[in-house]
Design a protein around this motif. Sequence first.
Motif, short mmCIF file in Angstrom:
data_model
loop_
_atom_site.label_atom_id
_atom_site.label_comp_id
_atom_site.label_asym_id
_atom_site.label_seq_id
_atom_site.Cartn_x
_atom_site.Cartn_y
_atom_site.Cartn_z
N PHE B 186 6.88 -25.91 77.74
CA PHE B 186 7.03 -25.93 76.28
C PHE B 186 6.42 -24.67 75.68
CE2 PHE B 186 5.32 -27.68 72.12
CZ PHE B 186 6.54 -27.65 71.47
N THR B 187 5.25 -24.28 76.16
CA THR B 187 4.60 -23.09 75.62
C THR B 187 5.26 -21.81 76.10
OG1 THR B 187 2.52 -24.28 75.60
CG2 THR B 187 2.39 -21.90 75.45
N LEU B 191 7.95 -21.97 72.94
CA LEU B 191 7.18 -21.49 71.79
C LEU B 191 7.06 -19.98 71.76
CD1 LEU B 191 4.37 -24.18 71.55
CD2 LEU B 191 6.49 -24.03 70.27
N ILE B 192 6.77 -19.38 72.93
CA ILE B 192 6.54 -17.93 73.00
C ILE B 192 7.70 -17.15 72.39
CG2 ILE B 192 6.39 -16.00 74.63
CD1 ILE B 192 3.95 -17.29 75.28
N PHE B 194 9.23 -17.54 69.79
CA PHE B 194 9.28 -17.44 68.32
C PHE B 194 8.01 -16.85 67.72
CE2 PHE B 194 12.39 -20.46 69.60
CZ PHE B 194 13.48 -20.14 68.79
#
Lengths: 303, 195
Positions: B186-187, B191-192, B194
Amino acid sequence: MSHNNHKGGAAIYVITAVFLAILTYIEFGLIQYKWLGDGNPATILTIVALSIVKFIAVISIFMHLKDDNKTLFGFFAAGLVFAFAIFVAMSFLFTVNSTKNRIAAPTTDNLSSHESSNHNILVEEAGFRFPAGPKNQAYVIERPFESTKDYSFSLDSSNSSVSSPSNSQDSVALESFDWQELGQKTFNSCSSCHQATGTGIPGAFPPLNKNAALKYNSDREYLLKAVTFGLTGEIDVDGNSYNSAMPAWGYLSDEEIAAVLNYVLSSWDNPNTVVNFEAYSPNDVNSIRALNLSSDDTLKQRP
Amino acid sequence: MSMTSHGYRSSNIKDPKLLMWIFLASDCMFFGSLIGTYLVYRGRSLVGPYPQDLFDIPLTTISTFVLLMSSFLMVMALYYLRKNKIQSFRLATFGVIIFGSIFLGFQVFEFSHFAHEGLTLQQNLFGSSFYVLTGTHGIHVAIGVLWLISLLITSYIRPMTSKDEVYLDVAALYWHFVDIVWIVIFTVVYLIEFI
């Protein structure tokens, strides 16, 4: 069970779950609502820190590693260390050193010169074919254009309409479609494979020099199809066979596709080979789009 | 119900549990290389679609949340079984199965949406490395769901023994592991992109 690893009640699990949910929401907020501001380096640090905290919380509380036998922890830690080591090793995969001996040492001027065809070199690592070059520049390929187009047009037949608005807007530009600059710019995304002078790389990427002109002479529409829908399977160019995949470039605009092919056909030796060259217009691309071919179809229709 | 009376070994670690931890350590390396591959090829796709065109952070946050909560229900299932509260154990296990299936449903939705947008396994480096990584994770989740279904069925056909408790413990370790892998994905994958 007289183990000490579940002495507490369920409360600790509930607290952990709420805690994990809150951390996930914070991560979400940092990205979606830019709580720390757009592009703030603190965002990435916070997010990485939050993930590590979540990771540790699950391992130590849900997986009971906190109170469990240390041998188990040892195994797991060793696995994590190895995973990290693999990761670090992989990050060196495309550095200068690992590809150095395959690169014909370029000088700074031939790097920037248009004539240089050896600054892109094919590297085959881990089974992937990948154009690479010195100092990382040659293969860190940025997105060449901001295309707002829908990628899905090659998958559904209603798509030809996707590109029509841009055409009607440009109906004036159509008469004097100015492709030179756009074509050269668009060709930047082809040159990583087909090379700056269209020579290709034997065995990997077919040449566009001469070859494109010959294809144009036999079938004016073929080049449009190959670029818009891609091409897969075995082809023969001038006695050399290539069996690879050319990506579909259909997400480029009609103007870009027409421009890049006009650029190719009017560069290098192509002008001497091509017969009755009539520059492609964005409209030509638009009517090819409506055919909705697959990359296999392109192969079948290759002259 | 002291475990030593069933003692498998003097070290006090039950064999299945030891084996599971060793498996997880090796699985760590497996996912380590898949995530490494994804990151090494990140930003090097020659053609689109690119991650920013496709990722939907609100949606993925929900599925992350669902998986985290399934981990919570998993630890509760083990807790209830140890307390011999069979009904609560069944309910919690059923919850894990449902949440795990919801997560898989999100993934199927995501994959088919991405494929429709033109991202196939062969389209670009992003497509290959993304599908292989998240697909491998999805298969892990699916195996976990099947495993828990089998444990749930067992609880209906015969009384649960302390051996079953060890098996549930082991299944729970597996499930939590799949959850922490997703925390990293997820990270590092979503996420990274954006920041």
